[in-house]
Design a protein around this motif. Structure first.
Motif, PDB file in Angstrom:
ATOM      1  N   TRP A 152       0.841  -1.224   0.215  1.00 32.79           N
ATOM      2  CA  TRP A 152      -0.018  -0.135  -0.076  1.00 32.79           C
ATOM      3  C   TRP A 152       0.811   1.225   0.170  1.00 32.79           C
ATOM      4  N   PRO A 153       1.776   1.350   1.031  1.00 33.26           N
ATOM      5  CA  PRO A 153       2.438   2.617   0.713  1.00 33.26           C
ATOM      6  C   PRO A 153       3.217   2.866  -0.482  1.00 33.26           C
ATOM      7  N   ALA A 154       3.844   2.120  -1.305  1.00 29.15           N
ATOM      8  CA  ALA A 154       4.486   2.133  -2.592  1.00 29.15           C
ATOM      9  C   ALA A 154       3.353   2.437  -3.375  1.00 29.15           C
ATOM     10  N   TYR A 155       1.937   1.762  -3.213  1.00 29.14           N
ATOM     11  CA  TYR A 155       1.061   1.690  -4.266  1.00 29.14           C
ATOM     12  C   TYR A 155       0.557   3.425  -4.269  1.00 29.14           C
ATOM     13  N   THR A 156       0.510   3.919  -2.968  1.00 34.20           N
ATOM     14  CA  THR A 156       0.044   5.418  -2.689  1.00 34.20           C
ATOM     15  C   THR A 156       1.194   6.325  -3.835  1.00 34.20           C
ATOM     16  N   ASN A 157       2.378   6.083  -3.591  1.00 31.33           N
ATOM     17  CA  ASN A 157       3.398   6.831  -4.412  1.00 31.33           C
ATOM     18  C   ASN A 157       3.029   6.595  -5.826  1.00 31.33           C
ATOM     19  N   GLU A 158       2.554   5.387  -6.362  1.00 23.75           N
ATOM     20  CA  GLU A 158       2.621   5.199  -7.673  1.00 23.75           C
ATOM     21  C   GLU A 158       1.348   6.043  -8.314  1.00 23.75           C
ATOM     22  N   VAL A 159       0.177   5.841  -7.126  1.00 20.44           N
ATOM     23  CA  VAL A 159      -0.858   6.772  -7.779  1.00 20.44           C
ATOM     24  C   VAL A 159      -0.621   8.150  -7.787  1.00 20.44           C
ATOM     25  N   VAL A 160       0.009   8.863  -7.033  1.00 26.54           N
ATOM     26  CA  VAL A 160       0.425  10.225  -7.224  1.00 26.54           C
ATOM     27  C   VAL A 160       1.355  10.406  -8.395  1.00 26.54           C
ATOM     28  N   PHE A 161       2.337   9.463  -8.600  1.00 24.92           N
ATOM     29  CA  PHE A 161       2.830   9.566 -10.005  1.00 24.92           C
ATOM     30  C   PHE A 161       1.937   9.401 -11.107  1.00 24.92           C
ATOM     31  N   LEU A 162       1.021   8.582 -11.156  1.00 22.29           N
ATOM     32  CA  LEU A 162       0.092   8.587 -12.015  1.00 22.29           C
ATOM     33  C   LEU A 162      -0.586   9.849 -12.455  1.00 22.29           C
ATOM     34  N   PHE A 163      -1.033  10.569 -11.168  1.00 21.25           N
ATOM     35  CA  PHE A 163      -1.647  11.735 -11.224  1.00 21.25           C
ATOM     36  C   PHE A 163      -0.751  12.960 -11.914  1.00 21.25           C
ATOM     37  N   HIS A 164       0.389  12.776 -11.534  1.00 25.22           N
ATOM     38  CA  HIS A 164       1.587  13.661 -12.104  1.00 25.22           C
ATOM     39  C   HIS A 164       1.584  13.250 -13.772  1.00 25.22           C
ATOM     40  N   ALA A 165       1.442  11.938 -14.065  1.00 21.12           N
ATOM     41  CA  ALA A 165       1.804  11.709 -15.554  1.00 21.12           C
ATOM     42  C   ALA A 165       0.460  12.187 -16.281  1.00 21.12           C
ATOM     43  N   THR A 166      -0.843  12.445 -15.845  1.00 17.67           N
ATOM     44  CA  THR A 166      -1.940  13.034 -16.465  1.00 17.67           C
ATOM     45  C   THR A 166      -1.518  14.364 -17.092  1.00 17.67           C
ATOM     46  N   ALA A 167      -0.349  14.962 -16.607  1.00 19.76           N
ATOM     47  CA  ALA A 167      -0.139  16.415 -17.020  1.00 19.76           C
ATOM     48  C   ALA A 167       0.428  16.385 -18.483  1.00 19.76           C
ATOM     49  N   ILE A 168       0.979  15.163 -19.056  1.00 22.30           N
ATOM     50  CA  ILE A 168       1.434  15.102 -20.468  1.00 22.30           C
ATOM     51  C   ILE A 168       0.361  14.577 -21.434  1.00 22.30           C
ATOM     52  N   VAL A 169      -0.967  14.338 -20.884  1.00 23.77           N
ATOM     53  CA  VAL A 169      -1.700  13.573 -21.764  1.00 23.77           C
ATOM     54  C   VAL A 169      -2.048  14.471 -23.047  1.00 23.77           C
ATOM     55  N   TYR A 170      -2.220  15.761 -22.674  1.00 23.63           N
ATOM     56  CA  TYR A 170      -2.755  16.671 -23.805  1.00 23.63           C
ATOM     57  C   TYR A 170      -1.415  17.126 -24.531  1.00 23.63           C
ATOM     58  N   PHE A 171      -0.232  16.790 -24.080  1.00 23.59           N
ATOM     59  CA  PHE A 171       0.820  17.132 -25.166  1.00 23.59           C
ATOM     60  C   PHE A 171       1.082  16.161 -26.161  1.00 23.59           C
ATOM     61  N   ALA A 172       0.347  15.092 -25.880  1.00 25.16           N
ATOM     62  CA  ALA A 172       0.461  14.020 -26.839  1.00 25.16           C
ATOM     63  C   ALA A 172      -0.607  13.853 -27.698  1.00 25.16           C
ATOM     64  N   LEU A 173      -1.936  13.981 -27.183  1.00 31.01           N
ATOM     65  CA  LEU A 173      -3.272  13.919 -27.738  1.00 31.01           C
ATOM     66  C   LEU A 173      -3.731  15.164 -28.062  1.00 31.01           C
ATOM     67  N   PRO A 174      -4.795  15.403 -29.079  1.00 27.20           N
ATOM     68  CA  PRO A 174      -5.392  16.667 -29.474  1.00 27.20           C
ATOM     69  C   PRO A 174      -6.405  17.163 -28.250  1.00 27.20           C
ATOM     70  N   VAL A 175      -6.319  18.293 -28.248  1.00 28.64           N
ATOM     71  CA  VAL A 175      -7.193  19.001 -27.172  1.00 28.64           C
ATOM     72  C   VAL A 175      -8.717  19.087 -27.994  1.00 28.64           C
ATOM     73  N   VAL A 176      -9.739  18.675 -27.357  1.00 24.90           N
ATOM     74  CA  VAL A 176     -10.853  18.769 -28.047  1.00 24.90           C
ATOM     75  C   VAL A 176     -11.890  20.042 -27.481  1.00 24.90           C
ATOM     76  N   GLY A 177     -11.785  21.124 -28.182  1.00 22.53           N
ATOM     77  CA  GLY A 177     -12.519  22.017 -27.655  1.00 22.53           C
ATOM     78  C   GLY A 177     -12.242  22.643 -26.552  1.00 22.53           C
ATOM     79  N   PRO A 178     -13.124  23.055 -25.330  1.00 20.08           N
ATOM     80  CA  PRO A 178     -12.561  23.448 -24.218  1.00 20.08           C
ATOM     81  C   PRO A 178     -12.082  22.693 -23.154  1.00 20.08           C
ATOM     82  N   GLN A 179     -11.790  21.225 -23.704  1.00 23.74           N
ATOM     83  CA  GLN A 179     -11.397  20.292 -22.782  1.00 23.74           C
ATOM     84  C   GLN A 179     -10.039  20.237 -22.512  1.00 23.74           C
TER      85      GLN A 179
END
Lengths: 270, 244
Positions: free
Chosen positions: B153-180
């Protein structure tokens, strides 16, 4: 068969492809320089965290926890932009006349003379520094932990020999720390290698940008081979490239760990 | 100060996209990771090799490349597969592609954590379960899993936070649709308007920090619940040493 082979050989060695191969240098430079800087910032941060003064300890732990608390890509974008603006502001205080400032219509820079144009080299340097800053925060934690793992007896022995605090730090503490820090630093290195894929966000024509250009569908025979969307093939090559780099780094760190651990670590990783 | 509150308000809808990407990929990634970890520990050579290879490949390559690779793959299949099926708008939408790639990525990282925890499950506990005559599935459900999740669980908590940080690059690779637009795109757009890097990126960073802290808090509560059979750990206390 031979003709096919010759055709594909000439395709993957045409000018655009050669430029793509050359752009691997940016990735490699950024990784190596970023890694070296990460160790430097990590050592600095760990020393601050170990400092005798509360304020310095606070600076060290704030650095490592804030930078680790935000996404790497955010800092990676922010640092070069902020640095550029900082330099431009500094220059503007010297070169801008009040008339030039009044004549400036764009929100930034303050006047046209203060504009600093960044080329690939500058962006590469700034990218490496920001990689170093971001992953230096991770290295800070690793090195801080490793410093505490050095047996107290070693430090006591050094003090008993009459070494000063600085001598104990440099000659014994930091020298012996590496063995304990290597596994963690290997993880940090893997993170840095993977973060080098972000270079294209700083307008560097790196391997990702070239893969995108080369794979883009082409319908004009005069431009080159007519093909539809081949981008996924080029990205697949990069995917494999990064896996290979990871594998090589793992082997290298295993070797390093065996070598530095001689006589210190009883168990040798197989 | 006004600009700061203005930014806070502008980015409030943007953080929802980051949270969406994380929340959409965590449950699936979790389930997939359990199977991958069991696969990596499996004695069946085929399953073992496949799980090992998958985990190695996705942990050894950048998420950014994975995004590009899967998105361009989906694009090149568009005319032959998605379009005839009539689902091309759905498959190629970043709100679908983003979580898809994030699931594939986080499953590998989480599987490695779970695999490590699986190997750390006390042998004696498993042997005792076997001695009681438990079947393999009973062993897993009653002995291995409860131990595994507590260790991981402690390591998994870190991984979840890393995953949340990784969401920052989603729209650098995928197109932004309208105001999303997510936090990073919003910060970048605001920056390109008035070139105030310090304000916009700091506010985005603040959002990331706050959500990370919330994740740490919530996962900490779960950890306390998981560990309720053990005596409570002494709490943190703040006693700075100004000079030592």
């Amino acid at each position: 068969m031979t003709e096919d082979l010759a055709f594909w050989l000439s395709y993957i060695t045409n000018g655009k492809h050669l430029t793509w191969y050359a752009s691997f240098q940016f990735t490699i430079y950024a990784a190596l320089l970023g890694g070296a800087l990460a160790v430097v910032f990590g050592l600095t941060g760990a020393t601050l965290k170990n400092s005798r003064f509360f304020v310095l300890r606070l600076v060290g732990s704030t650095y490592s926890s804030i930078v680790r608390g935000v996404p790497d890509v955010l800092f990676f974008l922010f640092f070069p932009l902020a640095f550029e603006q900082g330099v431009e502001w500094l220059v503007s205080t010297q070169v801008c006349s009040p008339e030039a400032i009044a004549a400036q219509t764009a929100p930034w820079p303050p006047c046209r003379e203060a504009n600093w144009f960044l080329g690939t080299t500058e962006y590469l340097l700034l990218a490496s520094v920001s990689l170093g800053l971001v992953y230096g925060a991770f290295a800070t934690n690793v090195i801080h932990g490793a410093m505490r793992a050095v047996p107290a007896g070693q430090l006591e022995a050094a003090r008993a020999y009459g070494m000063s605090a600085a001598q104990v730090l440099w000659r014994v503490h930091i020298r012996q720390m590496w063995v304990y820090a290597l596994p963690g630093l290997s993880n940090v290195w893997m993170l840095i290698v993977k973060a080098t894929s972000l270079l294209s966000l700083l307008q560097i024509a790196d391997i990702v940008l070239w893969a995108d250009r080369l794979g883009a569908p082409n319908f004009l025979p005069t431009v080159g081979l007519v093909h539809d969307d081949w981008r996924w093939r080029y990205y697949l090559v990069l995917f494999v490239f990064y896996i290979l780099v990871t594998w090589l780094s793992e082997r290298a760190f295993e070797y390093l760990m065996r070598r530095t651990g001689r006589g210190i670590l009883s168990e040798v990783p197989a | 100060m006004d600009a700061f509150f203005n930014d806070l308000a502008v980015m409030a809808p943007a953080v929802v996209f980051n949270i969406y990407f994380a929340m959409a990929s965590i449950p699936l990634g979790f389930v997939m990771a359990v199977f991958l970890a069991l696969g990596k520990a499996s004695s069946n050579p085929l399953i073992n090799a496949l799980s090992r290879g998958y985990i190695y490949a996705f942990r050894g390559s950048p998420l950014f490349i994975q995004f590009f690779m899967f998105y361009s793959l989906a694009l090149s299949l568009n005319l032959t597969v998605w379009r005839p099926l009539g689902i091309s708008g759905f498959v190629l939408h970043p709100l679908f592609m983003g979580p898809l790639v994030l699931v594939l990525n986080t499953a590998a990282y989480t599987a490695e954590i779970f695999y490590g925890a699986l190997r750390a499950v006390p042998r004696g506990a498993v042997e005792a379960a076997r001695a009681y005559g438990m079947s393999r599935s009973q062993q897993f459900r009653r002995v291995v899993w409860p131990n595994l999740i507590r260790l991981a669980w402690p390591a998994y908590t870190n991984e979840v936070v890393f995953l949340f940080h990784a969401t920052a690059i989603v729209y650098f690779a995928l197109p932004v649709v309208g105001p999303q637009a997510d936090l990073m795109i919003t910060a970048k757009t605001l920056f390109e308007r008035d070139f105030n890097a310090f304000l916009h990126f700091s506010v985005a960073a603040l959002y990331f920090l706050v959500v990370s802290l919330v994740v740490f808090f919530l996962f900490g509560l779960v950890y306390q619940r998981l560990m309720r059979h053990l005596p409570a750990q002494p709490g943190l206390h703040f006693a700075p040493k100004w000079f030592r």
